[in-house]
Scaffold this motif. Structure first.
Motif, short mmCIF file in Angstrom:
data_model
loop_
_atom_site.label_atom_id
_atom_site.label_comp_id
_atom_site.label_asym_id
_atom_site.label_seq_id
_atom_site.Cartn_x
_atom_site.Cartn_y
_atom_site.Cartn_z
N GLN A 69 0.83 -1.20 0.00
CA GLN A 69 0.00 0.00 0.00
C GLN A 69 0.86 1.25 0.00
OE1 GLN A 69 -1.99 1.50 3.54
NE2 GLN A 69 -3.95 1.47 2.44
N GLU A 70 1.94 1.24 0.77
CA GLU A 70 2.83 2.41 0.81
C GLU A 70 3.43 2.70 -0.56
OE1 GLU A 70 5.62 1.46 3.88
OE2 GLU A 70 4.35 2.28 5.49
N ARG A 71 3.77 1.65 -1.30
CA ARG A 71 4.30 1.86 -2.66
C ARG A 71 3.24 2.48 -3.56
NH1 ARG A 71 6.85 -3.18 -1.65
NH2 ARG A 71 5.16 -4.29 -2.70
N ARG A 72 2.00 1.96 -3.47
CA ARG A 72 0.92 2.52 -4.29
C ARG A 72 0.67 3.98 -3.96
NH1 ARG A 72 -1.47 -2.46 -3.00
NH2 ARG A 72 -2.87 -1.45 -1.49
N LEU A 73 0.63 4.28 -2.67
CA LEU A 73 0.37 5.66 -2.26
C LEU A 73 1.52 6.59 -2.66
CD1 LEU A 73 -1.22 5.18 1.28
CD2 LEU A 73 -2.37 5.79 -0.85
N ARG A 74 2.74 6.11 -2.56
CA ARG A 74 3.89 6.91 -2.96
C ARG A 74 3.83 7.21 -4.46
NH1 ARG A 74 9.01 7.96 -0.87
NH2 ARG A 74 10.59 8.43 -2.44
N ASP A 75 3.49 6.19 -5.25
CA ASP A 75 3.36 6.41 -6.70
C ASP A 75 2.26 7.42 -7.00
OD1 ASP A 75 5.40 4.61 -7.14
OD2 ASP A 75 4.08 2.94 -7.69
N ARG A 76 1.15 7.29 -6.28
CA ARG A 76 0.04 8.22 -6.47
C ARG A 76 0.45 9.64 -6.07
NH1 ARG A 76 -4.40 10.15 -8.97
NH2 ARG A 76 -5.71 11.32 -7.54
N ALA A 77 1.14 9.77 -4.94
CA ALA A 77 1.57 11.08 -4.48
C ALA A 77 2.54 11.72 -5.47
CB ALA A 77 2.21 10.97 -3.10
N MET A 78 3.46 10.93 -6.01
CA MET A 78 4.40 11.47 -6.99
C MET A 78 3.68 11.89 -8.26
SD MET A 78 7.42 11.85 -5.84
CE MET A 78 8.10 12.28 -7.45
N ALA A 79 2.64 11.14 -8.65
CA ALA A 79 1.86 11.52 -9.83
C ALA A 79 1.15 12.86 -9.59
CB ALA A 79 0.85 10.43 -10.17
N CYS A 80 0.65 13.07 -8.37
CA CYS A 80 -0.02 14.33 -8.04
C CYS A 80 0.98 15.49 -8.03
CB CYS A 80 -0.72 14.22 -6.70
SG CYS A 80 -2.12 13.10 -6.69
N LEU A 81 2.17 15.25 -7.49
CA LEU A 81 3.21 16.28 -7.50
C LEU A 81 3.64 16.60 -8.92
CD1 LEU A 81 5.39 15.28 -4.42
CD2 LEU A 81 3.98 17.33 -4.67
N ASP A 82 3.73 15.59 -9.76
CA ASP A 82 4.08 15.82 -11.15
C ASP A 82 2.99 16.64 -11.84
OD1 ASP A 82 5.81 15.26 -13.49
OD2 ASP A 82 4.06 14.17 -14.21
N PHE A 83 1.74 16.36 -11.52
CA PHE A 83 0.61 17.09 -12.12
C PHE A 83 0.69 18.58 -11.81
CE2 PHE A 83 -3.72 18.81 -11.59
CZ PHE A 83 -4.19 18.68 -12.89
N VAL A 84 1.07 18.91 -10.56
CA VAL A 84 1.13 20.32 -10.17
C VAL A 84 2.50 20.94 -10.41
CG1 VAL A 84 -0.69 20.01 -8.46
CG2 VAL A 84 1.70 19.86 -7.74
N GLY A 85 3.44 20.17 -10.94
CA GLY A 85 4.75 20.71 -11.29
C GLY A 85 5.75 20.78 -10.15
N LEU A 86 5.55 19.98 -9.10
CA LEU A 86 6.45 20.01 -7.95
C LEU A 86 7.25 18.73 -7.77
CD1 LEU A 86 4.22 21.74 -5.22
CD2 LEU A 86 5.98 22.80 -6.66
N ALA A 87 7.21 17.83 -8.73
CA ALA A 87 7.88 16.54 -8.56
C ALA A 87 9.37 16.71 -8.31
CB ALA A 87 7.63 15.66 -9.79
N ARG A 88 10.00 17.70 -8.93
CA ARG A 88 11.45 17.88 -8.76
C ARG A 88 11.81 18.33 -7.35
NH1 ARG A 88 12.64 23.33 -9.01
NH2 ARG A 88 10.91 24.66 -9.68
N LEU A 89 10.81 18.81 -6.60
CA LEU A 89 11.05 19.27 -5.23
C LEU A 89 10.55 18.27 -4.19
CD1 LEU A 89 9.89 22.98 -5.71
CD2 LEU A 89 12.23 22.11 -5.72
N ALA A 90 10.25 17.04 -4.62
CA ALA A 90 9.61 16.07 -3.74
C ALA A 90 10.38 15.82 -2.46
CB ALA A 90 9.38 14.76 -4.48
N GLN A 91 11.70 15.82 -2.52
CA GLN A 91 12.51 15.50 -1.34
C GLN A 91 12.99 16.74 -0.59
OE1 GLN A 91 12.56 12.49 -0.26
NE2 GLN A 91 11.48 11.75 -2.08
N ASP A 92 12.58 17.91 -1.04
CA ASP A 92 12.95 19.15 -0.34
C ASP A 92 11.98 19.41 0.81
OD1 ASP A 92 14.87 19.40 -2.24
OD2 ASP A 92 14.02 21.15 -3.22
#
Length: 252
Positions: free
Chosen positions: A122-145
């Motif tokens: 479940q954590e992997r699925r949620l992480r993938d979903r969260a990264m997809a949402c960050l990518d949608f809003v243009g913040l994926a490159r800042l995910a670990q900041d």
């Protein structure tokens, strides 16, 4: 999709929302405008469960939600953003998004101990979903900041990603354009329009009339806690009652 029937909220002798009835059509972007003190934010608080109405009923897709806790309403598919986003500043951007999904198995010590494989999956699925949402809003490159490095506009985009990870059917936006640089405002408007094209019903409080008139249809106007007018953007903008409300001191 969202219906309010005679909704009121009183604070002592003051009725911030006064017998308001309103229907929000499924699949539309509805704008909610009005002078300061008109009751718009109180109305959002009532819909989202931060406050309970003094009178009236609120229905989400035919089911009453007035009086439910905010987390129950969120789980039912209605999410909101805030005029001033407050992410957890020392957590990463990604972890801020991962806070939102309900029903995470890892929150239970017993489940984490008895079914670690299910928790990890479940954590992997949620992480993938969260990264997809960050990518949608243009913040994926800042995910670990850490979230503290984000500008005001980026924090609004982060809040949008945090809402989206829960896959709501209705989103309430509280002044998405407030304090946002023009370039990021264009991005926020673009993302709201894209969500609507994907079938999400949207209700927006906004003082930026260019944003409202270009994005919303219909537009609802409140004054003194009541519904003043609802209609097409051009008709609302030129209505004498709206002009009087903004320029004539109608609002409390």
């Amino acid at each position: 999709m969202l219906e309010l029937q005679g909704v009121s909220k009183a604070f002592g002798g003051h009725r911030a929302v006064d017998g308001l009835s309103l229907s929000i059509e499924r699949g539309r972007i509805t704008g909610l405008i009005g002078p300061n003190g008109a009751g718009k934010t109180t109305l959002f608080n009532l819909i989202a469960g931060a406050m309970k109405p003094t009178e009236g009923r609120i229905l989400l897709d035919g089911t009453r939600i007035d009086g439910l806790r905010a987390d129950r309403i969120f789980k039912a598919g209605l999410a909101r953003t805030f005029q001033i986003p407050r992410p957890f500043p020392e957590m990463t951007v990604l972890d801020n998004v991962l806070l939102a999904p309900a029903g995470q198995l890892g929150e239970s010590v017993l489940r984490a101990w008895l079914t670690p494989g299910a928790v990890r999956a479940q954590e992997r699925r949620l992480r993938d979903r969260a990264m997809a949402c960050l990518d949608f809003v243009g913040l994926a490159r800042l995910a670990q900041d850490p979230a503290r490095v984000l500008s005001g506009g980026q924090r609004k985009l982060l809040e949008l990603a945090r809402v989206l990870v829960a896959e709501p059917s209705v989103i309430l936006f509280d002044e998405p354009g407030a304090g946002v640089a023009p370039a990021l405002l264009d991005t926020i408007v673009e993302k709201i329009a894209a969500l609507n094209r994907d079938g999400v019903t949207i209700l927006i409080i906004e003082h930026n009339m260019d944003l409202v008139m270009g994005l919303c249809d219909p537009v609802v106007v409140m004054a003194q806690g009541r519904l003043l007018i609802q209609g097409r953007p051009q008709a609302v903008q030129s209505d004498p009652r709206v002009i009087e409300a903004y320029l004539g001191g109608v609002a409390a």
